[in-house]
Scaffold this motif. Sequence first.
Motif, PDB file in Angstrom:
ATOM      1  N   PRO A   7       0.814  -1.214   0.000  1.00 29.59           N
ATOM      2  CA  PRO A   7       0.000   0.000   0.000  1.00 29.59           C
ATOM      3  C   PRO A   7       0.856   1.275   0.000  1.00 29.59           C
ATOM      4  O   PRO A   7       0.348   2.368  -0.227  1.00 29.59           O
ATOM      5  CB  PRO A   7      -0.811  -0.111   1.296  1.00 29.59           C
ATOM      6  N   VAL A   8       2.157   1.137   0.237  1.00 35.99           N
ATOM      7  CA  VAL A   8       3.058   2.293   0.221  1.00 35.99           C
ATOM      8  C   VAL A   8       3.386   2.627  -1.237  1.00 35.99           C
ATOM      9  O   VAL A   8       3.786   1.748  -2.000  1.00 35.99           O
ATOM     10  CB  VAL A   8       4.349   1.991   1.014  1.00 35.99           C
ATOM     11  N   PRO A   9       3.226   3.892  -1.641  1.00 34.61           N
ATOM     12  CA  PRO A   9       3.487   4.260  -3.030  1.00 34.61           C
ATOM     13  C   PRO A   9       4.929   3.930  -3.441  1.00 34.61           C
ATOM     14  O   PRO A   9       5.850   4.032  -2.626  1.00 34.61           O
ATOM     15  CB  PRO A   9       3.259   5.777  -3.059  1.00 34.61           C
ATOM     16  N   PRO A  10       5.131   3.569  -4.709  1.00 36.46           N
ATOM     17  CA  PRO A  10       6.474   3.203  -5.172  1.00 36.46           C
ATOM     18  C   PRO A  10       7.529   4.284  -4.928  1.00 36.46           C
ATOM     19  O   PRO A  10       8.651   3.970  -4.522  1.00 36.46           O
ATOM     20  CB  PRO A  10       6.282   2.947  -6.671  1.00 36.46           C
ATOM     21  N   TYR A  11       7.190   5.568  -5.156  1.00 37.35           N
ATOM     22  CA  TYR A  11       8.188   6.619  -4.939  1.00 37.35           C
ATOM     23  C   TYR A  11       8.641   6.634  -3.479  1.00 37.35           C
ATOM     24  O   TYR A  11       9.808   6.864  -3.179  1.00 37.35           O
ATOM     25  CB  TYR A  11       7.663   8.005  -5.358  1.00 37.35           C
ATOM     26  N   GLU A  12       7.694   6.368  -2.562  1.00 40.28           N
ATOM     27  CA  GLU A  12       8.016   6.382  -1.137  1.00 40.28           C
ATOM     28  C   GLU A  12       8.876   5.173  -0.774  1.00 40.28           C
ATOM     29  O   GLU A  12       9.776   5.269   0.067  1.00 40.28           O
ATOM     30  CB  GLU A  12       6.734   6.415  -0.305  1.00 40.28           C
ATOM     31  N   GLN A  13       8.622   4.042  -1.398  1.00 43.08           N
ATOM     32  CA  GLN A  13       9.459   2.865  -1.164  1.00 43.08           C
ATOM     33  C   GLN A  13      10.900   3.141  -1.607  1.00 43.08           C
ATOM     34  O   GLN A  13      11.851   2.808  -0.890  1.00 43.08           O
ATOM     35  CB  GLN A  13       8.912   1.654  -1.918  1.00 43.08           C
ATOM     36  N   ILE A  14      11.047   3.767  -2.766  1.00 42.39           N
ATOM     37  CA  ILE A  14      12.383   4.096  -3.283  1.00 42.39           C
ATOM     38  C   ILE A  14      13.065   5.088  -2.353  1.00 42.39           C
ATOM     39  O   ILE A  14      14.218   4.907  -1.955  1.00 42.39           O
ATOM     40  CB  ILE A  14      12.289   4.672  -4.714  1.00 42.39           C
ATOM     41  N   ARG A  15      12.348   6.163  -1.987  1.00 46.21           N
ATOM     42  CA  ARG A  15      12.925   7.188  -1.119  1.00 46.21           C
ATOM     43  C   ARG A  15      13.366   6.587   0.208  1.00 46.21           C
ATOM     44  O   ARG A  15      14.480   6.820   0.666  1.00 46.21           O
ATOM     45  CB  ARG A  15      11.903   8.309  -0.868  1.00 46.21           C
ATOM     46  N   ALA A  16      12.496   5.785   0.821  1.00 48.27           N
ATOM     47  CA  ALA A  16      12.809   5.215   2.129  1.00 48.27           C
ATOM     48  C   ALA A  16      14.005   4.267   2.058  1.00 48.27           C
ATOM     49  O   ALA A  16      14.880   4.300   2.934  1.00 48.27           O
ATOM     50  CB  ALA A  16      11.590   4.487   2.682  1.00 48.27           C
ATOM     51  N   GLN A  17      14.059   3.440   1.028  1.00 50.73           N
ATOM     52  CA  GLN A  17      15.167   2.499   0.903  1.00 50.73           C
ATOM     53  C   GLN A  17      16.492   3.223   0.663  1.00 50.73           C
ATOM     54  O   GLN A  17      17.510   2.900   1.291  1.00 50.73           O
ATOM     55  CB  GLN A  17      14.903   1.506  -0.223  1.00 50.73           C
ATOM     56  N   LEU A  18      16.483   4.214  -0.230  1.00 53.14           N
ATOM     57  CA  LEU A  18      17.722   4.958  -0.478  1.00 53.14           C
ATOM     58  C   LEU A  18      18.135   5.757   0.747  1.00 53.14           C
ATOM     59  O   LEU A  18      19.319   5.811   1.090  1.00 53.14           O
ATOM     60  CB  LEU A  18      17.573   5.864  -1.707  1.00 53.14           C
ATOM     61  N   ALA A  19      17.170   6.365   1.435  1.00 53.99           N
ATOM     62  CA  ALA A  19      17.496   7.117   2.651  1.00 53.99           C
ATOM     63  C   ALA A  19      18.132   6.202   3.685  1.00 53.99           C
ATOM     64  O   ALA A  19      19.124   6.572   4.331  1.00 53.99           O
ATOM     65  CB  ALA A  19      16.236   7.776   3.219  1.00 53.99           C
ATOM     66  N   ALA A  20      17.599   5.005   3.843  1.00 54.52           N
ATOM     67  CA  ALA A  20      18.170   4.052   4.805  1.00 54.52           C
ATOM     68  C   ALA A  20      19.576   3.634   4.393  1.00 54.52           C
ATOM     69  O   ALA A  20      20.482   3.555   5.236  1.00 54.52           O
ATOM     70  CB  ALA A  20      17.268   2.833   4.931  1.00 54.52           C
ATOM     71  N   LEU A  21      19.779   3.388   3.108  1.00 57.22           N
ATOM     72  CA  LEU A  21      21.113   3.007   2.626  1.00 57.22           C
ATOM     73  C   LEU A  21      22.125   4.131   2.856  1.00 57.22           C
ATOM     74  O   LEU A  21      23.282   3.880   3.194  1.00 57.22           O
ATOM     75  CB  LEU A  21      21.063   2.629   1.146  1.00 57.22           C
ATOM     76  N   ILE A  22      21.677   5.369   2.683  1.00 58.36           N
ATOM     77  CA  ILE A  22      22.571   6.524   2.857  1.00 58.36           C
ATOM     78  C   ILE A  22      22.859   6.756   4.335  1.00 58.36           C
ATOM     79  O   ILE A  22      24.020   6.892   4.735  1.00 58.36           O
ATOM     80  CB  ILE A  22      21.959   7.782   2.194  1.00 58.36           C
TER      81      ILE A  22
END
Length: 124
Positions: free
Chosen positions: A13-28
């Motif tokens: 249910p989480v929008p794709p852009y938010e999934q990308i943002r959250a994953q990259l933010a966590a990696l950074i």
Amino acid sequence: MSGAAVRVDTASPVPPYEQIRAQLAALITTGRLPEGERLPTVRQLAADLGLAAGTVARAYRELEAASLIRTRRGAGTRVAPLPPGAQRRETELVETTRDFVARAQALGFGQDEVLEAVRRAWRE
């Protein structure tokens, strides 16, 4: 990105852009994507994930607004230096909170319900 993979769950249910943002933010913020690491272009990441370029562009814009990445003409998009000390902790808190709120909204909860759930969890 050297070895770091971003995945999108289209059933989430989480929008794709938010999934990308959250994953990259966590990696950074965890250092798995170090300062100066070059990220794929918007078009390349969109093609890799099977998404529209606008979806990836929105995630990149939000990461840039959070000062986690920088995009420069000719140099591409790279991981920005992390804010020092307390700012890094605050950045992590903000990112975690955004993830939580996005998930709660996707599940159909309103602001009052979310705030009450946080208060309840805080008391426990």
